[in-house]
Structure formats: structure tokens, C-alpha cells
Design a protein around this motif. Sequence first.
Motif, PDB file in Angstrom:
ATOM      1  N   LYS A 152       9.903   8.553   4.283  1.00 38.58           N
ATOM      2  CA  LYS A 152      10.117   9.355   5.491  1.00 38.58           C
ATOM      3  C   LYS A 152      11.335   8.872   6.277  1.00 38.58           C
ATOM      4  CE  LYS A 152       7.791  11.110   9.571  1.00 38.58           C
ATOM      5  NZ  LYS A 152       6.565  11.116  10.371  1.00 38.58           N
ATOM      6  N   LYS A 153      11.531   7.550   6.323  1.00 42.72           N
ATOM      7  CA  LYS A 153      12.681   6.978   7.026  1.00 42.72           C
ATOM      8  C   LYS A 153      13.934   6.965   6.160  1.00 42.72           C
ATOM      9  CE  LYS A 153       9.952   4.062  10.067  1.00 42.72           C
ATOM     10  NZ  LYS A 153       9.688   2.698  10.533  1.00 42.72           N
ATOM     11  N   ASN A 192       0.834  -1.203   0.000  1.00 34.38           N
ATOM     12  CA  ASN A 192       0.000   0.000   0.000  1.00 34.38           C
ATOM     13  C   ASN A 192       0.873   1.258   0.000  1.00 34.38           C
ATOM     14  OD1 ASN A 192       0.750   0.464   2.675  1.00 34.38           O
ATOM     15  ND2 ASN A 192      -1.028  -0.596   3.472  1.00 34.38           N
ATOM     16  N   THR A 193       0.261   2.377  -0.296  1.00 36.11           N
ATOM     17  CA  THR A 193       1.016   3.631  -0.408  1.00 36.11           C
ATOM     18  C   THR A 193       1.582   4.095   0.929  1.00 36.11           C
ATOM     19  OG1 THR A 193      -1.034   4.895  -0.196  1.00 36.11           O
ATOM     20  CG2 THR A 193      -0.253   4.433  -2.436  1.00 36.11           C
ATOM     21  N   THR A 194       0.920   3.743   2.015  1.00 31.60           N
ATOM     22  CA  THR A 194       1.417   4.122   3.344  1.00 31.60           C
ATOM     23  C   THR A 194       2.801   3.542   3.595  1.00 31.60           C
ATOM     24  OG1 THR A 194      -0.855   4.175   4.145  1.00 31.60           O
ATOM     25  CG2 THR A 194       0.882   4.115   5.807  1.00 31.60           C
ATOM     26  N   TYR A 195       3.013   2.299   3.170  1.00 26.57           N
ATOM     27  CA  TYR A 195       4.316   1.652   3.317  1.00 26.57           C
ATOM     28  C   TYR A 195       5.392   2.433   2.560  1.00 26.57           C
ATOM     29  CZ  TYR A 195       7.856  -2.022   3.139  1.00 26.57           C
ATOM     30  OH  TYR A 195       9.022  -2.722   3.258  1.00 26.57           O
ATOM     31  N   ILE A 196       5.064   2.892   1.373  1.00 29.84           N
ATOM     32  CA  ILE A 196       6.030   3.646   0.560  1.00 29.84           C
ATOM     33  C   ILE A 196       6.325   5.000   1.201  1.00 29.84           C
ATOM     34  CG2 ILE A 196       6.510   4.612  -1.720  1.00 29.84           C
ATOM     35  CD1 ILE A 196       6.337   1.502  -1.567  1.00 29.84           C
ATOM     36  N   THR A 227       9.354  16.670  -5.898  1.00 25.61           N
ATOM     37  CA  THR A 227       8.303  17.032  -6.843  1.00 25.61           C
ATOM     38  C   THR A 227       6.950  16.903  -6.165  1.00 25.61           C
ATOM     39  OG1 THR A 227       8.124  14.749  -7.628  1.00 25.61           O
ATOM     40  CG2 THR A 227       9.591  16.194  -8.856  1.00 25.61           C
ATOM     41  N   VAL A 228       5.972  17.551  -6.751  1.00 20.81           N
ATOM     42  CA  VAL A 228       4.595  17.405  -6.296  1.00 20.81           C
ATOM     43  C   VAL A 228       3.802  16.922  -7.490  1.00 20.81           C
ATOM     44  CG1 VAL A 228       2.579  18.593  -5.377  1.00 20.81           C
ATOM     45  CG2 VAL A 228       4.871  19.240  -4.605  1.00 20.81           C
ATOM     46  N   PRO A 229       3.237  15.751  -7.471  1.00 20.25           N
ATOM     47  CA  PRO A 229       3.226  14.762  -6.391  1.00 20.25           C
ATOM     48  C   PRO A 229       4.597  14.103  -6.224  1.00 20.25           C
ATOM     49  CG  PRO A 229       2.243  13.817  -8.352  1.00 20.25           C
ATOM     50  CD  PRO A 229       2.533  15.267  -8.659  1.00 20.25           C
ATOM     51  N   THR A 230       4.790  13.471  -5.078  1.00 21.79           N
ATOM     52  CA  THR A 230       6.055  12.817  -4.777  1.00 21.79           C
ATOM     53  C   THR A 230       6.338  11.735  -5.811  1.00 21.79           C
ATOM     54  OG1 THR A 230       5.688  13.212  -2.430  1.00 21.79           O
ATOM     55  CG2 THR A 230       7.317  11.551  -3.002  1.00 21.79           C
TER      56      THR A 230
END
Length: 72
Positions: A30-31, A21-25, A39-42
Motif C-alpha cells: 500500500k505504501k 505476517n501478511t499485514t506487514y506485506i 492480479t487476484v490474488p495479489t
Amino acid sequence: MYYFADTELTVPDVAKVLDCNTTYIYRAIKKQRIKALDTVPTKVRFDEVQNYVQSLLPTSDWKTIFQPEQMA
């Protein structure tokens, strides 16, 4: 699907490649386990995704590190 090393992927695309899932990425970014572009979007380069997967795999000499005779 094939990607070149310099292909820029969005976070949802990276999640599809890694089957997560995107949360994992976002947590990996972040880590600082995955380097993201400013960039936006990342976005993440595909070679960074490859480096991340490679860092999760055991080293080629992992069998020599954990030899049974050394455990005794």
C-alpha cells in the motif's frame, strides 16, 4: 527454497520468505515499498522482494558517513 527473479509469489508466500505476517506485506504494498502485480490474488515478483530487502539494508559506505571524528 530457491526462487527465480521472475517467480510470482502470493502475499502469504512473501510473508514466509520475510518471516513476518501478511499485514506487514500488505502495508508495504500500500505504501508502494513493494511493487505488486495487478492480479487476484495479489502477487509480487521475487526480485521485488529482493529489492525491498536491499532497500532496508544500510549502504555500503555507512561507516564512512558516521565517522567518530566528524561527530566531535
